[in-house]
Design an enzyme around this catalytic site. Structure first.
Site, PDB file in Angstrom:
ATOM      1  N   HIS A 205      44.206  44.641  40.749  1.00  0.00           N
ATOM      2  CA  HIS A 205      43.467  44.604  39.474  1.00  0.00           C
ATOM      3  C   HIS A 205      41.961  44.845  39.618  1.00  0.00           C
ATOM      4  O   HIS A 205      41.240  44.835  38.626  1.00  0.00           O
ATOM      5  CB  HIS A 205      43.697  43.273  38.754  1.00  0.00           C
ATOM      6  CG  HIS A 205      43.017  42.105  39.427  1.00  0.00           C
ATOM      7  ND1 HIS A 205      43.582  41.427  40.477  1.00  0.00           N
ATOM      8  CD2 HIS A 205      41.826  41.515  39.200  1.00  0.00           C
ATOM      9  CE1 HIS A 205      42.769  40.452  40.861  1.00  0.00           C
ATOM     10  NE2 HIS A 205      41.689  40.486  40.110  1.00  0.00           N
TER      11      HIS A 205
HETATM   12  C1  UD1 Z   1      38.718  39.138  35.691  1.00  0.00           C
HETATM   13  C2  UD1 Z   1      37.565  38.875  36.649  1.00  0.00           C
HETATM   14  C3  UD1 Z   1      38.025  39.098  38.092  1.00  0.00           C
HETATM   15  C4  UD1 Z   1      39.255  38.277  38.394  1.00  0.00           C
HETATM   16  C5  UD1 Z   1      40.326  38.547  37.359  1.00  0.00           C
HETATM   17  C6  UD1 Z   1      41.473  37.601  37.585  1.00  0.00           C
HETATM   18  C7  UD1 Z   1      35.308  39.421  35.832  1.00  0.00           C
HETATM   19  C8  UD1 Z   1      34.189  40.383  35.910  1.00  0.00           C
HETATM   20  N1  UD1 Z   1      36.453  39.810  36.411  1.00  0.00           N
HETATM   21  O1  UD1 Z   1      39.059  40.515  35.822  1.00  0.00           O
HETATM   22  O2  UD1 Z   1      37.002  38.693  38.966  1.00  0.00           O
HETATM   23  O3  UD1 Z   1      39.724  38.601  39.666  1.00  0.00           O
HETATM   24  O4  UD1 Z   1      39.806  38.312  36.036  1.00  0.00           O
HETATM   25  O5  UD1 Z   1      42.656  38.046  36.994  1.00  0.00           O
HETATM   26  O6  UD1 Z   1      35.156  38.363  35.276  1.00  0.00           O
HETATM   27  N2  UD1 Z   1      43.333  41.861  29.278  1.00  0.00           N
HETATM   28  C9  UD1 Z   1      44.424  41.649  28.487  1.00  0.00           C
HETATM   29  N3  UD1 Z   1      44.829  40.361  28.297  1.00  0.00           N
HETATM   30  C10 UD1 Z   1      44.204  39.286  28.843  1.00  0.00           C
HETATM   31  C11 UD1 Z   1      43.086  39.529  29.652  1.00  0.00           C
HETATM   32  C12 UD1 Z   1      42.660  40.827  29.868  1.00  0.00           C
HETATM   33  O7  UD1 Z   1      45.032  42.569  27.959  1.00  0.00           O
HETATM   34  O8  UD1 Z   1      44.644  38.145  28.643  1.00  0.00           O
HETATM   35  C13 UD1 Z   1      42.914  43.264  29.552  1.00  0.00           C
HETATM   36  C14 UD1 Z   1      41.891  43.806  28.564  1.00  0.00           C
HETATM   37  O9  UD1 Z   1      42.174  45.157  28.337  1.00  0.00           O
HETATM   38  C15 UD1 Z   1      40.597  43.678  29.344  1.00  0.00           C
HETATM   39  C16 UD1 Z   1      41.043  43.894  30.772  1.00  0.00           C
HETATM   40  O10 UD1 Z   1      42.339  43.329  30.856  1.00  0.00           O
HETATM   41  O11 UD1 Z   1      39.631  44.609  28.931  1.00  0.00           O
HETATM   42  C17 UD1 Z   1      40.134  43.241  31.794  1.00  0.00           C
HETATM   43  O12 UD1 Z   1      39.946  41.847  31.536  1.00  0.00           O
HETATM   44  P1  UD1 Z   1      38.630  41.090  32.039  1.00  0.00           P
HETATM   45  O13 UD1 Z   1      38.756  39.639  31.802  1.00  0.00           O
HETATM   46  O14 UD1 Z   1      37.411  41.764  31.520  1.00  0.00           O
HETATM   47  O15 UD1 Z   1      38.616  41.378  33.582  1.00  0.00           O
HETATM   48  P2  UD1 Z   1      39.792  41.275  34.653  1.00  0.00           P
HETATM   49  O16 UD1 Z   1      40.080  42.633  35.162  1.00  0.00           O
HETATM   50  O17 UD1 Z   1      40.896  40.449  34.089  1.00  0.00           O
HETATM   51  N1  UDP Z   2      49.191  34.881  40.032  1.00  0.00           N
HETATM   52  C1  UDP Z   2      50.196  34.493  39.161  1.00  0.00           C
HETATM   53  N2  UDP Z   2      50.985  35.469  38.597  1.00  0.00           N
HETATM   54  C2  UDP Z   2      50.815  36.800  38.858  1.00  0.00           C
HETATM   55  C3  UDP Z   2      49.780  37.177  39.752  1.00  0.00           C
HETATM   56  C4  UDP Z   2      48.979  36.196  40.304  1.00  0.00           C
HETATM   57  O1  UDP Z   2      50.384  33.304  38.923  1.00  0.00           O
HETATM   58  O2  UDP Z   2      51.563  37.625  38.318  1.00  0.00           O
HETATM   59  C5  UDP Z   2      48.313  33.836  40.618  1.00  0.00           C
HETATM   60  C6  UDP Z   2      48.182  33.863  42.119  1.00  0.00           C
HETATM   61  O3  UDP Z   2      49.230  33.148  42.744  1.00  0.00           O
HETATM   62  C7  UDP Z   2      46.826  33.205  42.336  1.00  0.00           C
HETATM   63  C8  UDP Z   2      46.028  33.673  41.124  1.00  0.00           C
HETATM   64  O4  UDP Z   2      46.992  34.081  40.161  1.00  0.00           O
HETATM   65  O5  UDP Z   2      46.958  31.782  42.279  1.00  0.00           O
HETATM   66  C9  UDP Z   2      45.119  34.804  41.505  1.00  0.00           C
HETATM   67  O6  UDP Z   2      44.549  35.359  40.393  1.00  0.00           O
HETATM   68  P1  UDP Z   2      44.032  36.860  40.339  1.00  0.00           P
HETATM   69  O7  UDP Z   2      44.620  37.647  41.435  1.00  0.00           O
HETATM   70  O8  UDP Z   2      44.219  37.312  38.952  1.00  0.00           O
HETATM   71  O9  UDP Z   2      42.441  36.664  40.525  1.00  0.00           O
HETATM   72  P2  UDP Z   2      41.482  36.619  41.797  1.00  0.00           P
HETATM   73  O10 UDP Z   2      41.953  35.537  42.695  1.00  0.00           O
HETATM   74  O11 UDP Z   2      41.512  37.974  42.429  1.00  0.00           O
HETATM   75  O12 UDP Z   2      40.147  36.364  41.204  1.00  0.00           O
END
Ligand code: UD1
Ligand code: UDP
Length: 366
Positions: A205
């Protein structure tokens, strides 16, 4: 008589929930503590948010800001605007923030500007790569926090190098691993898809992997090649899903590259535990595979979690084209026994709770 301490936690994204749960639990067991939980709404889909509150047994948020998605500036600004009146009204003694997402940095900034102390759980991690939004969030959050709870000793060293006083730093271990240890006995693989033999589990992601269509297409080609070695199960983060849909990506015929929706914590944990190999760019998953002793290939050029490479089972793979070869080698290698880093022992949340209460007591006395 000692007065109640009011601790306000801010969470927003999937990994935040997993890190905050053990701190909330530990503080709930202490006397003289009132807690407020604020959910910024950065993640809002049921399978990115509600499912974790339920499975982790977290209290419902007291306040939901509903900020949703947006550009970095928009999302950060919405958290600042939403949180400021909450802090002014509720007047907590301290605000606790988790990890490195936009909600973390924005919440810390909102609090510090109101002269409310900030504690950062998972402080001190550095990838050295300022192109990552998380690295900027880490640097800013740590620079303005009063209390820095580090998950590993490299975090302490990074903070000291940046001139942070040792008085602010508390090495407490890894809160995410507290949740893993508590819930591993309850972890259960999903009924579907059924995987009888060995398999590879994938998550991707990071913008560096998803936001360039050519790069993403090369990455998906590498995963398709790995699926010839073993079935590949890929629960897709919504950011990645959006990019794949925009590119009109279709999984290759043969059904061995399985693209599914994001999974709940208990289902994903069981799949990690049983996987022959994990391929990821997640921060948390590098740590969880290290603790579980499951081989992990991290599709990134850097990591802010070097102990997962030096002590754990993680290996960085910098080129998509190398992934199939690295996966084949990892699948053949004998497994290393799990060697959890220091203080990844299930008790980090308790240490954070003790650290917060001791700091607040000392501050009141001063
Ligand atoms: C965010 C964090 C990243 C973290 C990740 C965990 C920042 C800059 N990034 O990235 O560090 O590793 O979360 O998962 O804070 N969206 C949905 N539904 C949701 C959430 C997001 O559809 O519930 C989609 C939207 O299109 C959105 C995109 O995902 O624009 C990105 O979401 P965003 O929270 O901005 O960043 P992540 O890529 O989730
Ligand atoms: N995770 C989850 N379901 C999924 C993918 C990840 O529960 O389908 C959990 C994973 O076990 C870990 C956390 O989400 O505990 C990690 O989150 P993510 O990878 O979104 O964020 P990051 O750690 O990179 O910020």
């Amino acid at each position: 008589m000692e007065s109640m301490k009011h601790i306000l936690h801010v969470v927003g994204a999937r990994p935040n929930f997993i890190k905050a749960a053990p701190v909330l639990r530990a503080l709930a067991a202490r006397k003289g503590v009132r807690q407020t939980l604020v959910h910024t709404g950065q993640h809002y889909d049921v399978n990115m948010s509600d499912v974790f509150f339920r499975q982790l047994g977290m209290p419902k948020p007291d306040v939901s800001l509903g900020v949703g998605s947006g550009t970095h500036a928009a999302q950060t600004a919405q958290v600042l605007l939403g949180l400021e009146p909450v802090l002014l009204e509720r007047k907590p003694d301290i605000v606790v923030v988790y990890g490195d997402v936009n909600s973390t940095m924005a919440a810390a900034l909102a609090a510090v500007k109101l002269h409310i102390p900030v504690a950062h759980v998972e402080a001190g991690l550095r990838s050295g790569d300022r192109d990552m939004p998380e690295e900027i969030n880490r640097i800013i959050t740590d620079a303005i926090s009063d209390l820095l709870f580090t998950p590993s000793k490299d975090g302490d060293a990074n903070l000291r190098k940046e001139g942070v006083s040792s008085k602010k730093i508390r090495f407490v271990g890894n809160a995410m691993i507290d949740t893993l240890i508590r819930l591993l006995p309850a972890a259960k693989r999903p009924d579907e898809p059924r995987l009888d033999g060995r398999y590879v589990l994938v998550t991707v992601h990071r913008p560096a992997n998803t936001d360039d269509p050519r790069g993403l297409s090369n990455l998906m080609r590498a995963l398709a090649a790995i699926s010839k070695l073993a079935p590949v199960l890929f629960p897709i983060h919504p950011r990645t899903r959006a990019r794949l849909d925009a590119a009109g990506f279709k999984a290759p015929a043969g059904g061995r590259l399985l693209l599914i929706e994001p999974l709940g914590y208990l289902e994903f944990l069981a799949l990690q535990r049983d996987a022959a190999l994990v391929v990821t760019d997640s921060g948390g998953i590098q740590e969880e595979t290290t603790f579980l002793g499951v081989p992990c290939l991290t599709v990134r050029t850097t990591t802010e979690r070097p102990v997962t490479v030096t002590a754990g089972t993680n290996k960085l793979v910098r080129e998509y084209a190398s992934l199939p070869r690295e996966a084949a080698a990892a699948l053949k290698r004998a497994r290393k026994p799990a060697k959890p880093p220091k203080l990844w022992d299930g008790r980090a949340g308790g240490r954070v709770a003790d650290g917060l209460l001791a700091w607040l007591a000392q501050r009141r006395a001063a």
